[in-house]
Motif scaffolding. Sequence first.
Motif, PDB file in Angstrom:
ATOM      1  N   THR A  31       3.465   3.266  -1.554  1.00  0.00           N
ATOM      2  CA  THR A  31       3.729   3.801  -2.894  1.00  0.00           C
ATOM      3  C   THR A  31       3.668   2.655  -3.896  1.00  0.00           C
ATOM      4  N   LEU A  32       2.883   2.866  -4.941  1.00  0.00           N
ATOM      5  CA  LEU A  32       2.656   1.773  -5.886  1.00  0.00           C
ATOM      6  C   LEU A  32       3.670   1.792  -7.019  1.00  0.00           C
ATOM      7  N   PRO A  33       4.277   0.643  -7.344  1.00  0.00           N
ATOM      8  CA  PRO A  33       5.061   0.537  -8.576  1.00  0.00           C
ATOM      9  C   PRO A  33       4.155   0.944  -9.752  1.00  0.00           C
ATOM     10  N   THR A  34       4.754   1.624 -10.737  1.00  0.00           N
ATOM     11  CA  THR A  34       3.945   2.153 -11.850  1.00  0.00           C
ATOM     12  C   THR A  34       3.070   1.080 -12.482  1.00  0.00           C
ATOM     13  N   ALA A  35       3.631  -0.094 -12.683  1.00  0.00           N
ATOM     14  CA  ALA A  35       2.893  -1.161 -13.357  1.00  0.00           C
ATOM     15  C   ALA A  35       1.653  -1.598 -12.562  1.00  0.00           C
ATOM     16  N   HIS A  36       1.676  -1.354 -11.243  1.00  0.00           N
ATOM     17  CA  HIS A  36       0.550  -1.781 -10.392  1.00  0.00           C
ATOM     18  C   HIS A  36      -0.675  -0.870 -10.522  1.00  0.00           C
ATOM     19  N   ARG A  37      -0.457   0.336 -11.065  1.00  0.00           N
ATOM     20  CA  ARG A  37      -1.514   1.354 -10.976  1.00  0.00           C
ATOM     21  C   ARG A  37      -2.718   1.089 -11.869  1.00  0.00           C
ATOM     22  N   GLU A  38      -2.560   0.112 -12.764  1.00  0.00           N
ATOM     23  CA  GLU A  38      -3.693  -0.206 -13.647  1.00  0.00           C
ATOM     24  C   GLU A  38      -4.364  -1.519 -13.277  1.00  0.00           C
ATOM     25  N   THR A  39      -4.075  -2.027 -12.099  1.00  0.00           N
ATOM     26  CA  THR A  39      -4.714  -3.285 -11.670  1.00  0.00           C
ATOM     27  C   THR A  39      -6.235  -3.071 -11.581  1.00  0.00           C
ATOM     28  N   PRO A  40      -7.026  -3.987 -12.212  1.00  0.00           N
ATOM     29  CA  PRO A  40      -8.478  -3.737 -12.266  1.00  0.00           C
ATOM     30  C   PRO A  40      -9.215  -3.939 -10.933  1.00  0.00           C
ATOM     31  N   PHE A  41      -8.734  -4.887 -10.125  1.00  0.00           N
ATOM     32  CA  PHE A  41      -9.424  -5.148  -8.855  1.00  0.00           C
ATOM     33  C   PHE A  41      -8.546  -4.679  -7.695  1.00  0.00           C
ATOM     34  N   VAL A  42      -9.148  -3.942  -6.778  1.00  0.00           N
ATOM     35  CA  VAL A  42      -8.392  -3.386  -5.653  1.00  0.00           C
ATOM     36  C   VAL A  42      -9.084  -3.745  -4.348  1.00  0.00           C
ATOM     37  N   LEU A  43      -8.308  -4.379  -3.459  1.00  0.00           N
ATOM     38  CA  LEU A  43      -8.825  -4.643  -2.119  1.00  0.00           C
ATOM     39  C   LEU A  43      -8.050  -3.798  -1.115  1.00  0.00           C
ATOM     40  N   LEU A  44      -8.761  -2.848  -0.513  1.00  0.00           N
ATOM     41  CA  LEU A  44      -8.175  -2.043   0.547  1.00  0.00           C
ATOM     42  C   LEU A  44      -8.485  -2.777   1.849  1.00  0.00           C
ATOM     43  N   ALA A  45      -7.624  -3.735   2.183  1.00  0.00           N
ATOM     44  CA  ALA A  45      -7.849  -4.535   3.394  1.00  0.00           C
ATOM     45  C   ALA A  45      -7.677  -3.633   4.615  1.00  0.00           C
ATOM     46  N   ASN A  46      -7.996  -4.152   5.775  1.00  0.00           N
ATOM     47  CA  ASN A  46      -8.000  -3.341   6.986  1.00  0.00           C
ATOM     48  C   ASN A  46      -6.650  -2.667   7.255  1.00  0.00           C
ATOM     49  N   ILE A  47      -6.679  -1.355   7.262  1.00  0.00           N
ATOM     50  CA  ILE A  47      -5.514  -0.490   7.449  1.00  0.00           C
ATOM     51  C   ILE A  47      -6.085   0.916   7.650  1.00  0.00           C
ATOM     52  N   ALA A  48      -5.279   1.883   8.076  1.00  0.00           N
ATOM     53  CA  ALA A  48      -5.798   3.243   8.300  1.00  0.00           C
ATOM     54  C   ALA A  48      -6.454   3.792   7.031  1.00  0.00           C
ATOM     55  N   PRO A  49      -7.648   4.398   7.151  1.00  0.00           N
ATOM     56  CA  PRO A  49      -8.340   4.952   5.972  1.00  0.00           C
ATOM     57  C   PRO A  49      -7.465   5.923   5.174  1.00  0.00           C
ATOM     58  N   SER A  50      -6.569   6.660   5.845  1.00  0.00           N
ATOM     59  CA  SER A  50      -5.709   7.603   5.109  1.00  0.00           C
ATOM     60  C   SER A  50      -4.817   6.842   4.120  1.00  0.00           C
ATOM     61  N   LEU A  51      -4.351   5.664   4.505  1.00  0.00           N
ATOM     62  CA  LEU A  51      -3.520   4.855   3.607  1.00  0.00           C
ATOM     63  C   LEU A  51      -4.367   4.243   2.502  1.00  0.00           C
ATOM     64  N   GLN A  52      -5.604   3.876   2.827  1.00  0.00           N
ATOM     65  CA  GLN A  52      -6.512   3.359   1.797  1.00  0.00           C
ATOM     66  C   GLN A  52      -6.752   4.450   0.736  1.00  0.00           C
ATOM     67  N   HIS A  53      -6.952   5.688   1.216  1.00  0.00           N
ATOM     68  CA  HIS A  53      -7.090   6.820   0.284  1.00  0.00           C
ATOM     69  C   HIS A  53      -5.839   6.958  -0.580  1.00  0.00           C
ATOM     70  N   HIS A  54      -4.687   6.871   0.068  1.00  0.00           N
ATOM     71  CA  HIS A  54      -3.421   7.095  -0.631  1.00  0.00           C
ATOM     72  C   HIS A  54      -3.233   6.086  -1.770  1.00  0.00           C
ATOM     73  N   VAL A  55      -3.645   4.852  -1.539  1.00  0.00           N
ATOM     74  CA  VAL A  55      -3.559   3.845  -2.596  1.00  0.00           C
ATOM     75  C   VAL A  55      -4.528   4.182  -3.730  1.00  0.00           C
ATOM     76  N   LEU A  56      -5.759   4.511  -3.353  1.00  0.00           N
ATOM     77  CA  LEU A  56      -6.762   4.850  -4.378  1.00  0.00           C
ATOM     78  C   LEU A  56      -6.307   6.030  -5.238  1.00  0.00           C
ATOM     79  N   ASP A  57      -5.649   7.003  -4.585  1.00  0.00           N
ATOM     80  CA  ASP A  57      -5.170   8.190  -5.308  1.00  0.00           C
ATOM     81  C   ASP A  57      -4.229   7.811  -6.451  1.00  0.00           C
ATOM     82  N   GLN A  58      -3.513   6.706  -6.284  1.00  0.00           N
ATOM     83  CA  GLN A  58      -2.516   6.306  -7.284  1.00  0.00           C
ATOM     84  C   GLN A  58      -3.078   5.392  -8.377  1.00  0.00           C
ATOM     85  N   MET A  59      -4.277   4.885  -8.178  1.00  0.00           N
ATOM     86  CA  MET A  59      -4.840   3.932  -9.139  1.00  0.00           C
ATOM     87  C   MET A  59      -5.422   4.649 -10.349  1.00  0.00           C
TER      88      MET A  59
END
Lengths: 299, 299
Positions: free
Chosen positions: A107-135
């Motif tokens: 779960t992303l802190p609100t202030a993090h959701r506008e970060t311009p560069f995002v690295l979805l490092a190796n982790i389950a794709p479902s979690l990578q999706h979950h992060v992208l959903d919040q950006m």
Amino acid sequence: MSVLIVGSTALDSIKTPKTENPRLLGGSASHAAVAASFFSPVKLIGVVGEDFPRRYLRLYKRHGINLEGLQVRPGNTFHWSGEYEANMNNRRTLLTELGVFETFTPTLPTAHRETPFVLLANIAPSLQHHVLDQMRRPRFVVADTMDLWLNIALEELLRLLKRIDGFVLNDSEAQQLTKEANVFTALCKLHKLGPKYVIIKKGSHGSILSGPKGIFICPAYPLPRVMDPTGAGDSFVGGMMGYLAGARGSIDTHIRRAMIYGSVVASFCCEGFGLKRTTKLKRAQIEQRMKELEKLTRF
Amino acid sequence: MSVLIVGSTALDSIKTPKTENPRLLGGSASHAAVAASFFSPVKLIGVVGEDFPRRYLRLYKRHGINLEGLQVRPGNTFHWSGEYEANMNNRRTLLTELGVFETFTPTLPTAHRETPFVLLANIAPSLQHHVLDQMRRPRFVVADTMDLWLNIALEELLRLLKRIDGFVLNDSEAQQLTKEANVFTALCKLHKLGPKYVIIKKGSHGSILSGPKGIFICPAYPLPRVMDPTGAGDSFVGGMMGYLAGARGSIDTHIRRAMIYGSVVASFCCEGFGLKRTTKLKRAQIEQRMKELEKLTRF
């Protein structure tokens, strides 16, 4: 600009024929975040247990890594144990204890959701999706992966590939995913799955980028002695994303140099166990190897 | 300046899952000589039998290759037959008929003995020695080899290494000879055996030079489709020696570009069976790929 990095934050116990190194700081996000920190501000998203050594939190902080998105949960930190053969190429997993990682929801802190560069490092794709959903409209999103997800979460990974700008994987994973042994044919097939930028990592043989400006052949820095290659791929992509976030101008203008910087940080990573060498690194030493790589490839 | 090339001159029958190609022009010296011919005059030393097709003699001549040192003997030409797997990486030898090659003694025409550049392409080390014995103070001598000689003629090969300037071998041979999996450590050990210049070939991963001016990481030209890699290594070293013989100035000034040219000619070699693609090559096409390789590696 800053880069948000999500991935695993772990304790790695690494055995070689000569030594044992218990409970080193490890995980894809740890390696990538430290590597990126040499070039731009980093926001780390991950989870650790109550057993996570305080010295590792201090280490993150020394690298200026923002830990607002690092959850500390009751239970144990993800613990991975592996053993390398004498040639340091073949490794086998001895033990995987997921601990608090098993129920991790990034779960992303609100202030993090506008970060311009995002690295979805190796982790389950479902979690990578979950992060992208919040950006909120990130400028450049890159994902890394591993063979495990090709085996058990292929559908989610394929869906992810349509949502990202860049995809990084190693040569054996590229072959597994595309059924294609030739790297350049594999790159074409990978573009068709979505990403505009595809990077195939080839370990000590360097890496290959395929992007809008064509192919780039990126060398690896020559290392006469490899101590521990764990995390080298994560350091490579972390260094690359950190450099890109810190550079002004278009991705295409900077991505080649960014890969070279990634390659250099990865070379330092291989020279110590876990993050031991990388965390002692000075920017000037990175620049030194950068210059050397220029000389080593000029003709 | 011109380059003298000794090695095998053979007929190759090459099978792939899709095609059969009987009695193609092959052998280390044929591939190296044609590759070198794009850059400087070539003197070929070899032996063929009475069955050697006249069209192959015409082919050598079209490339301006001096055939005074090519012996034609009663009997059959050396015939090699091999089969590639679908990925074009693994091959197995189906048949080796030495023919006139069995009793080959490379005797040099007097005029050849002062050739400044000498390429001892892959052939028995005893024959490589025999050629060197006849040369008068050559300027630059390079030898190639293969795993067979490491297995059955190691002592003669080690003695040869003390007599040459440059040694070219592939990564698996370097590992076999030095008992060292790391390329850069292997290079150090190989220098200690004699040669000032050592080049380790890594197939599609390119090659690495170690010389008085340090390391050079030489890329391979990206090929989405490999038709037949037979002779690619010979084309690489032939192109390199041809370019060096044609260049003015010191070896150190030119060897990096020479390797790139070798790499480019080797890439064309892989695009056809035997020498079919290489012999149709124009210098302008070589220059085109040379420029592309510059773009593909610039950062």
